[in-house]
Design a protein around this motif. Sequence first.
Motif, PDB file in Angstrom:
ATOM      1  N   GLY A 147      -7.761   5.395  -2.290  1.00 23.78           N
ATOM      2  CA  GLY A 147      -7.033   4.133  -2.429  1.00 23.78           C
ATOM      3  C   GLY A 147      -5.554   4.312  -2.702  1.00 23.78           C
ATOM      4  O   GLY A 147      -4.825   3.336  -2.835  1.00 23.78           O
ATOM      5  N   SER A 148      -5.092   5.572  -2.740  1.00 20.82           N
ATOM      6  CA  SER A 148      -3.683   5.786  -3.087  1.00 20.82           C
ATOM      7  C   SER A 148      -2.752   5.605  -1.887  1.00 20.82           C
ATOM      8  O   SER A 148      -1.543   5.624  -2.044  1.00 20.82           O
ATOM      9  CB  SER A 148      -3.494   7.167  -3.718  1.00 20.82           C
ATOM     10  OG  SER A 148      -4.001   8.171  -2.876  1.00 20.82           O
ATOM     11  N   GLY A 149      -3.333   5.458  -0.691  1.00 16.76           N
ATOM     12  CA  GLY A 149      -2.491   5.158   0.470  1.00 16.76           C
ATOM     13  C   GLY A 149      -2.333   6.312   1.453  1.00 16.76           C
ATOM     14  O   GLY A 149      -1.543   6.234   2.392  1.00 16.76           O
ATOM     15  N   LYS A 150      -3.123   7.373   1.283  1.00 18.64           N
ATOM     16  CA  LYS A 150      -2.977   8.561   2.133  1.00 18.64           C
ATOM     17  C   LYS A 150      -3.313   8.253   3.590  1.00 18.64           C
ATOM     18  O   LYS A 150      -2.560   8.618   4.505  1.00 18.64           O
ATOM     19  CB  LYS A 150      -3.876   9.703   1.607  1.00 18.64           C
ATOM     20  CG  LYS A 150      -3.687  10.006   0.129  1.00 18.64           C
ATOM     21  CD  LYS A 150      -4.610  11.094  -0.357  1.00 18.64           C
ATOM     22  CE  LYS A 150      -6.088  10.800  -0.241  1.00 18.64           C
ATOM     23  NZ  LYS A 150      -6.564   9.697  -1.101  1.00 18.64           N
ATOM     24  N   THR A 151      -4.449   7.590   3.787  1.00 12.02           N
ATOM     25  CA  THR A 151      -4.836   7.253   5.155  1.00 12.02           C
ATOM     26  C   THR A 151      -3.804   6.336   5.803  1.00 12.02           C
ATOM     27  O   THR A 151      -3.405   6.549   6.956  1.00 12.02           O
ATOM     28  CB  THR A 151      -6.216   6.556   5.164  1.00 12.02           C
ATOM     29  OG1 THR A 151      -7.186   7.493   4.690  1.00 12.02           O
ATOM     30  CG2 THR A 151      -6.603   6.096   6.557  1.00 12.02           C
ATOM     31  N   THR A 152      -3.344   5.359   5.044  1.00  9.91           N
ATOM     32  CA  THR A 152      -2.349   4.423   5.585  1.00  9.91           C
ATOM     33  C   THR A 152      -1.088   5.168   6.005  1.00  9.91           C
ATOM     34  O   THR A 152      -0.505   4.868   7.052  1.00  9.91           O
ATOM     35  CB  THR A 152      -2.030   3.337   4.543  1.00  9.91           C
ATOM     36  OG1 THR A 152      -3.250   2.729   4.132  1.00  9.91           O
ATOM     37  CG2 THR A 152      -1.106   2.280   5.113  1.00  9.91           C
TER      38      THR A 152
ATOM     39  N   VAL B  55       0.828  -1.208   0.000  1.00 12.42           N
ATOM     40  CA  VAL B  55       0.000   0.000   0.000  1.00 12.42           C
ATOM     41  C   VAL B  55       0.862   1.258   0.000  1.00 12.42           C
ATOM     42  O   VAL B  55       0.505   2.273  -0.593  1.00 12.42           O
ATOM     43  CB  VAL B  55      -0.953  -0.016   1.215  1.00 12.42           C
ATOM     44  CG1 VAL B  55      -1.728   1.266   1.307  1.00 12.42           C
ATOM     45  CG2 VAL B  55      -1.904  -1.205   1.103  1.00 12.42           C
TER      46      VAL B  55
HETATM   47  N1  LIG Z   1      -6.141  -2.844   7.055  1.00 14.78           N
HETATM   48  C1  LIG Z   1      -6.055  -3.039   5.711  1.00 14.78           C
HETATM   49  N2  LIG Z   1      -5.995  -4.284   5.223  1.00 14.78           N
HETATM   50  C2  LIG Z   1      -5.897  -4.495   3.897  1.00 14.78           C
HETATM   51  N3  LIG Z   1      -5.871  -3.521   2.981  1.00 14.78           N
HETATM   52  C3  LIG Z   1      -5.933  -2.248   3.405  1.00 14.78           C
HETATM   53  C4  LIG Z   1      -6.037  -1.944   4.795  1.00 14.78           C
HETATM   54  N4  LIG Z   1      -6.078  -0.593   4.927  1.00 14.78           N
HETATM   55  C5  LIG Z   1      -6.009  -0.106   3.677  1.00 14.78           C
HETATM   56  N5  LIG Z   1      -5.920  -1.079   2.751  1.00 14.78           N
HETATM   57  C6  LIG Z   1      -5.811  -0.905   1.307  1.00 14.78           C
HETATM   58  O1  LIG Z   1      -4.777   0.003   1.065  1.00 14.78           O
HETATM   59  C7  LIG Z   1      -5.069   0.830  -0.017  1.00 14.78           C
HETATM   60  C8  LIG Z   1      -4.880   2.285   0.378  1.00 14.78           C
HETATM   61  O2  LIG Z   1      -5.863   2.626   1.319  1.00 14.78           O
HETATM   62  P1  LIG Z   1      -5.901   4.037   2.052  1.00 14.78           P
HETATM   63  O3  LIG Z   1      -4.630   4.247   2.728  1.00 14.78           O
HETATM   64  O4  LIG Z   1      -7.126   4.048   2.861  1.00 14.78           O
HETATM   65  O5  LIG Z   1      -6.020   5.035   0.828  1.00 14.78           O
HETATM   66  P2  LIG Z   1      -6.618   6.501   0.771  1.00 14.78           P
HETATM   67  O6  LIG Z   1      -6.700   7.037   2.163  1.00 14.78           O
HETATM   68  O7  LIG Z   1      -5.685   7.237  -0.090  1.00 14.78           O
HETATM   69  O8  LIG Z   1      -7.965   6.368   0.148  1.00 14.78           O
HETATM   70  C9  LIG Z   1      -6.492   0.508  -0.451  1.00 14.78           C
HETATM   71  O9  LIG Z   1      -6.419  -0.291  -1.593  1.00 14.78           O
HETATM   72  C10 LIG Z   1      -7.030  -0.263   0.714  1.00 14.78           C
HETATM   73  O10 LIG Z   1      -7.959  -1.217   0.275  1.00 14.78           O
END
Ligand SMILES: Nc1ncnc2c1ncn2[C@@H]1O[C@H](COP(=O)(O)OP(=O)(O)O)[C@@H](O)[C@H]1O
Lengths: 215, 259
Positions: free
Chosen positions: B39-44, B18
């Motif tokens: 889905g680009s990974g910002k939250t992560t 991610v």
């Molecule tokens: N706990 C998790 N387990 C599996 N996949 C995850 C988890 N959290 C996020 N993802 C995946 O990581 C990718 C990036 O998610 P996220 O960071 O939420 O992006 P954004 O905030 O940019 O929309 C997405 O494809 C999401 O499905």
Amino acid sequence: MNVFIEVTLDLLQGFGTTVYIFAVTLALSLPLGLIIAFGAMSSFKPLRAVIKAIVWVVRGTPLMLQIIAIFYGPYLLFGISGFDRVPSVIVAFVVNYACYFSEIFRGGIEGVPAGQREAAQALGMTRTQAFTHVILLQVVKRVVPPMSNEIITLVKDTSLARIISVAEIIMSAQEYARAGLIWPIFYTGVFYLVFVGALTLLFNFIEKKLEYIKI
Amino acid sequence: MEFLRVEGLRKKFSQTEVLKGIDFNLQKGKILVIIGASGSGKTTLLRCLNFINLPDCGKIFLGGELLFDGSKKYTERELREKRLKFGLVFQSFNLFPQYTSLDNVRLAADLLIKERTMKNKTLRAELLAENRRRAEELLVAVGLGEKLSAYPSELSGGQQQRVAIARALAAEPDVLCFDEPTSALDPWLSDEVLKLIRSLVGRTMIVVTHEMEFARKVGDYVLFMENGEIVEEGLPDEIFSNPKNERTKAFLMRGGNVE
Ligand SMILES: Nc1ncnc2c1ncn2[C@@H]1O[C@H](COP(=O)(O)OP(=O)(O)O)[C@@H](O)[C@H]1O
Ligand SMILES: [Mg+2]
């Protein structure tokens, strides 16, 4: 009138046993249920599997059968005498209810959104602090309604103790029926109704107390 | 002088990578804005900075010191200390429903005070009283002086998010992160929250947002993320007026929409 008082006192004695089974079962099965719930959520797979199997067996067979199995089982299987009558009933009830309670606890804990724990974490709380100060009350709020249903069922399930001749209230009334006096059997209903009524009031009170939490 | 430095940050969930190596610097008191499609990974990335998710590898330096190294194992206790450095305001507020605004804001600090003043009861009482005053001040500062004893359910979404911001500020983080703080709000409620965030200039902040106008006006530096990578970065005017990367252009052409 004399007969009525005599019957009432007699039934009260049987009802004492009923309340005793109820109270002991509740006091032991709530903590055991919580432990089983944590086991069922453990990250250790074999433990989860074992607990799942136990819960499946306990929930999938009649409580009456479990009482019989615990009372007669040790003798039939190993030729040894197991528990006495009342302890047998209590063991069966505790195990049975702990399994039902564990599912309620698990649902309650898993139902709290992950964001609650994460917010607590991000604010620098320890896991324990997050659980006791943020998660726990939300779990309580979630489990009170299903728990009260289950506890009210327990009141009535105590009558199953009769199957191994534990003299709870219905069995006391049956002695009269055998002697030709039928009404005490129906009179027992009043005892149950009063008891369940009191519990219902208590649960309503608790639910009211938690009403300010909107989840 | 760089205050926060992130180097080669990577995060995998089971098979999917991610975050594929994130690097950036942030100076003290500056605002970093992160944009990118859903889905680009910002939250992560924000969750990794707050150690809600642990990065698989990479380093995080804060104030010139190594705060986190993905190749090391940390105890829960160490991670907790590290978490105190960062704050996070969530998309969905995540206020604690059983507490009033005031209690939401002061809870974490109260617990910390109680932990650190096991013996000294007088000091504890003093610190708790001071924390209460500070929490009240923060709520007044976010415009909720009238709502100290309101429960989250009695507040509008915008008010809830303002409580959440006050709560994050109360922990006095070195870096405050916002994860799409207005995306759960109706447009007319977004403004009050955006205005509040603007009023916080001077603090070191990372803001993930899909409000392009806000990003341009408030950001000191902008990262554009796609597929777990930083595709383009620069000053807001460069990125928004003159994006160099085709994918940035395409994203901005769509109005920076999240979906
Ligand atoms: N706990 C998790 N387990 C599996 N996949 C995850 C988890 N959290 C996020 N993802 C995946 O990581 C990718 C990036 O998610 P996220 O960071 O939420 O992006 P954004 O905030 O940019 O929309 C997405 O494809 C999401 O499905
Ligand atoms: Mg996101």
